[in-house]
Scaffold this motif. Sequence first.
Motif, PDB file in Angstrom:
ATOM      1  N   VAL A 155      22.239 -54.237  18.744  1.00 25.97           N
ATOM      2  CA  VAL A 155      20.971 -53.491  18.717  1.00 25.97           C
ATOM      3  C   VAL A 155      21.127 -52.204  17.912  1.00 25.97           C
ATOM      4  O   VAL A 155      20.311 -51.893  17.030  1.00 25.97           O
ATOM      5  CB  VAL A 155      20.493 -53.170  20.143  1.00 25.97           C
ATOM      6  N   LEU A 156      22.181 -51.450  18.183  1.00 30.56           N
ATOM      7  CA  LEU A 156      22.359 -50.156  17.522  1.00 30.56           C
ATOM      8  C   LEU A 156      22.616 -50.306  16.024  1.00 30.56           C
ATOM      9  O   LEU A 156      22.055 -49.554  15.204  1.00 30.56           O
ATOM     10  CB  LEU A 156      23.503 -49.384  18.172  1.00 30.56           C
ATOM     11  N   ALA A 199      19.232 -51.355  14.455  1.00 30.32           N
ATOM     12  CA  ALA A 199      18.192 -50.325  14.491  1.00 30.32           C
ATOM     13  C   ALA A 199      18.587 -49.060  13.745  1.00 30.32           C
ATOM     14  O   ALA A 199      17.737 -48.398  13.135  1.00 30.32           O
ATOM     15  CB  ALA A 199      17.862 -49.976  15.941  1.00 30.32           C
ATOM     16  N   ARG A 200      19.869 -48.694  13.799  1.00 29.34           N
ATOM     17  CA  ARG A 200      20.331 -47.442  13.198  1.00 29.34           C
ATOM     18  C   ARG A 200      21.642 -47.691  12.431  1.00 29.34           C
ATOM     19  O   ARG A 200      22.714 -47.233  12.819  1.00 29.34           O
ATOM     20  CB  ARG A 200      20.544 -46.382  14.286  1.00 29.34           C
ATOM     21  N   ASP A 227      14.243 -43.178  18.844  1.00 26.56           N
ATOM     22  CA  ASP A 227      15.588 -43.177  19.425  1.00 26.56           C
ATOM     23  C   ASP A 227      15.585 -43.536  20.906  1.00 26.56           C
ATOM     24  O   ASP A 227      16.493 -44.225  21.393  1.00 26.56           O
ATOM     25  CB  ASP A 227      16.240 -41.803  19.233  1.00 26.56           C
ATOM     26  N   GLU A 282      13.471 -45.471  22.471  1.00 23.97           N
ATOM     27  CA  GLU A 282      13.234 -46.910  22.593  1.00 23.97           C
ATOM     28  C   GLU A 282      14.462 -47.709  22.171  1.00 23.97           C
ATOM     29  O   GLU A 282      14.759 -48.758  22.750  1.00 23.97           O
ATOM     30  CB  GLU A 282      12.024 -47.296  21.741  1.00 23.97           C
ATOM     31  N   VAL A 283      15.194 -47.212  21.176  1.00 29.52           N
ATOM     32  CA  VAL A 283      16.432 -47.874  20.759  1.00 29.52           C
ATOM     33  C   VAL A 283      17.462 -47.825  21.884  1.00 29.52           C
ATOM     34  O   VAL A 283      18.111 -48.829  22.209  1.00 29.52           O
ATOM     35  CB  VAL A 283      17.002 -47.219  19.474  1.00 29.52           C
ATOM     36  N   LEU A 340      13.097 -53.480  15.341  1.00 27.73           N
ATOM     37  CA  LEU A 340      14.070 -52.565  15.931  1.00 27.73           C
ATOM     38  C   LEU A 340      14.142 -51.259  15.141  1.00 27.73           C
ATOM     39  O   LEU A 340      14.213 -50.174  15.718  1.00 27.73           O
ATOM     40  CB  LEU A 340      15.456 -53.215  15.978  1.00 27.73           C
ATOM     41  N   LEU A 350      11.544 -48.569  15.995  1.00 28.62           N
ATOM     42  CA  LEU A 350      11.572 -47.908  17.295  1.00 28.62           C
ATOM     43  C   LEU A 350      12.069 -46.472  17.157  1.00 28.62           C
ATOM     44  O   LEU A 350      12.883 -46.164  16.283  1.00 28.62           O
ATOM     45  CB  LEU A 350      12.488 -48.657  18.253  1.00 28.62           C
TER      46      LEU A 350
END
Length: 264
Positions: free
Chosen positions: A59-60, A63-64, A11, A13-14, A6, A9
Amino acid sequence: MTANSLAALDDCEVATAAAEAGAAVVRALYGGRLTRFDKGGGDFATIADVDAEKAILDVLHTARPADAVLGEEHGRQGAAEAAREWLVDPLCGTLNYAVGSMLVAVNVALRGGAAAVADPFSGETFFTDGRSARVRQEGIDTPLTPTSATHLVDVNLDPPFPSAPRFRAVDLLTRPEFVERFRPRVVSTTLALAWVAAGKRAAYVTDGGDLTGSVHFAAGIALCRAAGCVVTGIDGSPLGPSARGLVAAADPETHRLLMSMIRD
């Protein structure tokens, strides 16, 4: 996906992965008995809204982790000094969903950047990196191509109406010029903005204030802009803090026609 995959990826794709994670929850809970959470003023959320937002946040955050997130159901999370913020509407069209209508959208947008809108029931995910816009269905990505060929215009009739009596969307629908050129639709979800970008609608009109930072509208606005639509406030001014509402049109001529009716 793993945390490492994740994080790798981009942004866009995120945003797409997050929107699709939320859409999977919305789809899975559809048709079941839904716990409701009253928000006051006749508004409410369902367990689908809450659980879909949790899936998106997972997910967010993975990933970030350094980014902030503003979600409709959970509010703002992350460091106050975070340089970037994601805007999340886990289920746009809750009233539709609660009565068994499939007209809903899952919206995820990085403020000023990438965005995605997932339709849980068509299987379409509309996404943009801020420069181009595409739709993904069954693993195939296709560029979004706006067109006014359908002559269908979606109009948001939900209150409040901050521009009344000068502008009321319902009045627009009664104008002879509108009826001669367009056919009105009311889907009560910002999925309609993705449809403008995709050529399924000629335009979308709504009243309101500055919608660029709205969890409901940010993703759809980003899609329309990247697809090449004409996007302004209801007075024709650029979107921003001083703008009111939104007119997103597939092409300049459609925008010109709608603006002439609104101004009159």
